[in-house]
Enzyme design. Structure first.
Site, PDB file in Angstrom:
ATOM      1  CD  GLU A 165      -1.963  -1.173   3.055  1.00  0.00           C
ATOM      2  OE1 GLU A 165      -1.932  -0.159   3.666  1.00  0.00           O
ATOM      3  OE2 GLU A 165      -2.423  -2.528   3.481  1.00  0.00           O
TER       4      GLU A 165
ATOM      5  CE  LYS B 294       5.333   5.878   6.767  1.00  0.00           C
ATOM      6  NZ  LYS B 294       4.405   6.880   7.389  1.00  0.00           N
TER       7      LYS B 294
ATOM      8  CE1 TYR C   1      -3.156   3.109   8.840  1.00  0.00           C
ATOM      9  CE2 TYR C   1      -3.198   4.575   6.925  1.00  0.00           C
ATOM     10  CZ  TYR C   1      -2.793   4.289   8.391  1.00  0.00           C
ATOM     11  OH  TYR C   1      -2.327   5.099   9.176  1.00  0.00           O
TER      12      TYR C   1
ATOM     13  CB  CYS D 296      16.725  40.429  21.854  1.00  0.00           C
ATOM     14  SG  CYS D 296      16.499  40.076  20.299  1.00  0.00           S
TER      15      CYS D 296
HETATM   16  S1  IVH Z   1      -0.399   0.609   8.874  1.00  0.00           S
HETATM   17  C1  IVH Z   1       0.813  -1.674  12.953  1.00  0.00           C
HETATM   18  N1  IVH Z   1      -0.440   1.627   6.604  1.00  0.00           N
HETATM   19  O1  IVH Z   1       2.598   5.660   8.988  1.00  0.00           O
HETATM   20  C2  IVH Z   1       1.068  -0.703  11.730  1.00  0.00           C
HETATM   21  N2  IVH Z   1       0.408   3.055   8.342  1.00  0.00           N
HETATM   22  O2  IVH Z   1       4.864   4.847  10.804  1.00  0.00           O
HETATM   23  C3  IVH Z   1      -0.134   0.362  11.892  1.00  0.00           C
HETATM   24  N3  IVH Z   1       0.869   5.227   7.347  1.00  0.00           N
HETATM   25  O3  IVH Z   1       1.010   6.058  12.181  1.00  0.00           O
HETATM   26  C4  IVH Z   1      -0.001   1.298  10.592  1.00  0.00           C
HETATM   27  N4  IVH Z   1       0.337   4.838   5.530  1.00  0.00           N
HETATM   28  O4  IVH Z   1       0.124   7.191  10.004  1.00  0.00           O
HETATM   29  C5  IVH Z   1      -0.115   1.770   8.012  1.00  0.00           C
HETATM   30  N5  IVH Z   1      -0.639   2.065   4.265  1.00  0.00           N
HETATM   31  C6  IVH Z   1      -0.578   2.233   5.666  1.00  0.00           C
HETATM   32  C7  IVH Z   1       0.086   3.780   6.132  1.00  0.00           C
HETATM   33  C8  IVH Z   1       0.538   3.800   7.365  1.00  0.00           C
HETATM   34  C9  IVH Z   1       0.764   5.697   6.460  1.00  0.00           C
HETATM   35  C10 IVH Z   1       1.333   5.867   8.622  1.00  0.00           C
HETATM   36  C11 IVH Z   1       0.483   5.972   9.669  1.00  0.00           C
HETATM   37  C12 IVH Z   1       1.498   5.392  11.100  1.00  0.00           C
HETATM   38  C13 IVH Z   1       2.657   5.294  10.529  1.00  0.00           C
HETATM   39  C14 IVH Z   1       3.786   4.458  10.889  1.00  0.00           C
END
Ligand code: IVH
Length: 691
Positions: free
Chosen positions: A112, A114, A224, A438
């Site tokens: 997926e 990020k 997700y 300042c």
């Molecule tokens: S899964 C246990 N899927 O990345 C794993 N996180 O570094 C739970 N994030 O706080 C997260 N895209 O904000 C997951 N496709 C994705 C994601 C994702 C972005 C972010 C999310 C999380 C952080 C973790």
């Protein structure tokens, strides 16, 4: 009447279906005009029959302003984070670990994007959206339900008959690139601060106190993961099936999500997603690989900071070339004089940048960067862009081939107040010695005092702090509480040369600001302590101090020794605290703040009173992902633990985070109980709920 109720329900169903087709299936079924017509019909029926209005109605996305602050929400299942991989080799290590431990040749991964946004958790009870919260520290976040409701792609009711009694869906709220660019264009035009990246845009929009403001900045949501689920029929056994299930319930799932086999499978997907990255409507900063089968996920388990079955493969930092127009310096709250480059605008990683940090004088000397130079700048994730190197061949030269601009030299006098700029031995940072004389430091001190994590004065941003200092209305934070609406209007008149500023608007602005200032009087000791800006005293130390001493007076009177007896307070910090309270000017300001009615609950010192960890000595070592060690220590102390810095026979538990070293080894040698971050988080979550 029954007919009307039926029509209302039919309209809602039609609007929901249209939204679903548009946002989730990406296959619109009706035109905007048709949608508007249905929506208006529903609005007028609801206006005539208020008893038919329900919170799930599409008309109710923008609700009333909540009462001021966001309540905190404890996540029933902690929201953890992901480990990162920055190279193919690191991905290979990750895949090999899984192959070896599972004995599987080519494990299947869900792949997926990020998303570069803000993680949130949505709670549905019996199919209705009841609450949404930010990730926060992973254990507790903020209740942003009203703002989340404004996101049109977020279902207020789940689709289908078989909805679970409780369903928590996790995902990311993102600000579309187009919206981000439009926001920044507006901000630039009106002289306001631009957003550094779409993530800040999403976060800032979700933290608006007025949902109407959030609604005006279209955000998107992608699901997700699952959180708590109760009363569901057989759950899928694979992550990719969960995504499809969520889609069938009405959640937007990234169209980019796919699956792949083994190392080659994920690397191919990484490459193709990288190629499509710029064309996507949202910023992504990498690709996430998750072991698809849940039984295999369980077998891999967690390490301290994140699941061992998933990893985020980050795109490399982006680099571009531009030209330095000039080198400027900025004076911060503690007087730190930081050089930065003003550059010709350049697009990098979805953001237009005009400034890059040059960090300090040493860095400038190392780079030999000068005005007029062509430079390569890099921007990675949300960090401030930095200058990587100078393209020397492109340096402007005179007829004799000599550089036109001399090497940059740090100013010896503060560009704002003229005080000497000094750099202490062994320090990299040069500081203006003007202190609160300042204006630059005063502005920053005031801005910090008003900050969300300090006194939380809504509407007192950097621009206003600057104006208050410039007009000399405010010399110390205490002066804020003397301000009147008339003062603010005067200030606005003096500074605002634009004729079009409406008087009634200005009055409303001034009244609102005075009301926020007034509201901030009712505070907490830790907020005040943090807001005072005592050197080295961050948010968590302020909390520790407030809890340890219970009252301002006890803290003000604390000796160096008793300060040093507090967990995590060393000799230097103790001296800074003592020095701060001994300074007559600071005593005056504190006295004035209290005299103006700033107040906070005070209590007895809270040191190990009771709790499940009473009598236990806990040592924290290594890095935690969900919170800082300080915060974790404070939470453990609340549960009765004594938090210590070194491991001995007397230690009861060692909590080992990422790359824990000698303390962990010692604990293993001594046979002390060892927890990883997941155990800690689970323990804290369980006991936070109890308490
Ligand atoms: S899964 C246990 N899927 O990345 C794993 N996180 O570094 C739970 N994030 O706080 C997260 N895209 O904000 C997951 N496709 C994705 C994601 C994702 C972005 C972010 C999310 C999380 C952080 C973790």
């Amino acid at each position: 009447m029954k007919d009307i109720a039926g029509r209302v329900e039919a309209l809602r169903a039609q609007l929901e279906e249209a939204n679903h087709r548009y946002y989730v299936l990406d296959d619109p079924s009706i035109t905007d005009a048709e949608w508007d017509a249905l929506f208006r019909e529903l609005q007028s029926l609801e206006a005539a029959h208020p008893e038919l209005v329900s919170p799930e109605s599409p008309t109710q996305r923008v609700g009333a302003k909540p009462s001021g602050k966001f309540e905190s929400v404890t996540h029933s299942i902690p929201m953890l984070s992901l480990g990162n991989a920055f190279s193919d080799e690191e991905v290979e290590d990750f895949v090999n670990r899984i192959r070896k431990e599972l004995g599987v040749e080519a494990p299947v991964f869900s792949i997926e994007p990020k998303f570069d946004g803000l993680a949130i958790s949505l709670r549905y009870e019996h199919g209705r959206f009841v609450r949404g919260a930010t990730r926060g520290d992973g254990l507790t976040g903020e209740d942003v339900t009203a703002n989340l409701r404004t996101i049109k792609s977020l279902p207020l009711r789940l689709r289908g008959e078989a909805v679970p009694a409780v369903l928590e869906v996790r995902g990311e709220v993102v600000m579309p690139k187009a919206e981000f660019d439009a926001y920044n264009a507006r901000a630039l035009a009106s002289g306001q601060k631009v957003l550094a990246n779409p993530r800040n845009g999403a976060a800032g929009s979700l933290r608006q106190l007025d949902p109407a403001v959030t609604a005006s900045r279209p955000l998107a949501f992608f699901a997700y993961a699952l959180g708590e689920v109760e009363g569901a029929e057989a759950l899928p056994t694979r992550h990719s099936e969960v995504l499809q299930w969520l889609r069938s319930l009405g959640f937007p799932i990234s169209a980019e999500a796919t699956t792949g086999e083994g190392l080659q499978g994920v690397l191919d997907a990484f490459k193709s997603m990288g190629e499509r990255r710029d064309a996507l409507p949202f910023d992504i900063d990498g690709v996430v690989y998750k072991l698809d089968r849940f039984d295999q996920q369980r077998e891999m388990g967690f390490v301290s900071r994140a699941p061992r079955w998933a990893i985020a493969h980050k795109f490399p930092a982006q680099e571009v070339t531009t030209r330095v127009e000039s080198i400027e310096v900025n004076v911060g709250r503690t007087g730190a004089v930081t050089p930065w480059a003003l550059m010709q605008p350049v697009h990098v990683g979805g953001v237009t940048v005009t400034r890059a940090t040059l960090h300090n004088a040493d860095q400038i000397a190392r780079l030999d960067v000068r005005a007029g130079d062509a430079v390569i700048i890099r921007r990675a994730g949300d960090v401030i862009p930095e200058v990587v190197r100078v393209v020397e061949e492109a340096r402007p030269v005179d007829a004799a081939g000599m550089p036109i601009h001399p090497p940059f030299e740090m100013p010896t006098k503060c560009p704002v107040c003229g005080s000497a700029v000094e750099r202490e031995e062994g320090e990299v940072v040069a500081r203006c010695t003007g202190g609160l004389f300042c204006p630059a430091q005063r502005v920053q001190a005031l801005f910090h005092f008003a900050g969300r994590r300090a006194m939380d004065i809504e509407g007192l941003g950097e621009k206003i702090a600057e104006a208050l200092v410039e007009t000399d209305l405010v010399r110390s934070p205490a002066d804020l509480y003397r301000l009147t609406v008339e003062d603010l209007l005067d200030m606005k008149r003096r500074l605002d040369t634009r004729e079009d500023a409406k008087e009634s608007q200005a009055t409303r602005w001034a009244e609102n600001l005075i009301a926020s200032i007034d509201a901030s009087k009712n505070t907490q000791l830790e907020r005040l302590l943090f807001g005072l800006g005592i050197p080295d005293i961050g948010e968590s130390t302020a909390k520790t101090l407030a809890r340890h001493f219970g009252s301002l007076e006890a803290l003000q009177n604390a000796s160096l020794e008793s300060l040093m007896a507090v967990n995590d307070i060393g000799a230097i910090m103790a001296q800074h605290i003592r020095h701060f309270f001994d300074e007559p000017h600071n005593q005056e300001v504190l006295g004035a703040l209290l005299a103006h009615g700033v107040s906070f609950p005070e209590g007895a010192p809270q040191r190990a009173v009771e709790g499940p960890l009473l009598g236990k000595t806990v040592v924290l070592t290594g890095g935690l992902s969900a919170m800082s060690r300080d915060e974790a220590g404070a939470k453990l102390e609340q549960l009765g633990a004594k938090v210590s810095g070194s491991v001995s026979k007397k230690t009861s538990i060692v909590i080992a985070g990422e790359s824990a070293g000698s303390k962990l080894t010692k604990a293993q040698e001594l046979g002390v109980e060892i927890w990883d971050e997941t155990q800690l988080m689970t323990f804290l979550a369980a006991h936070e709920r109890d308490g």
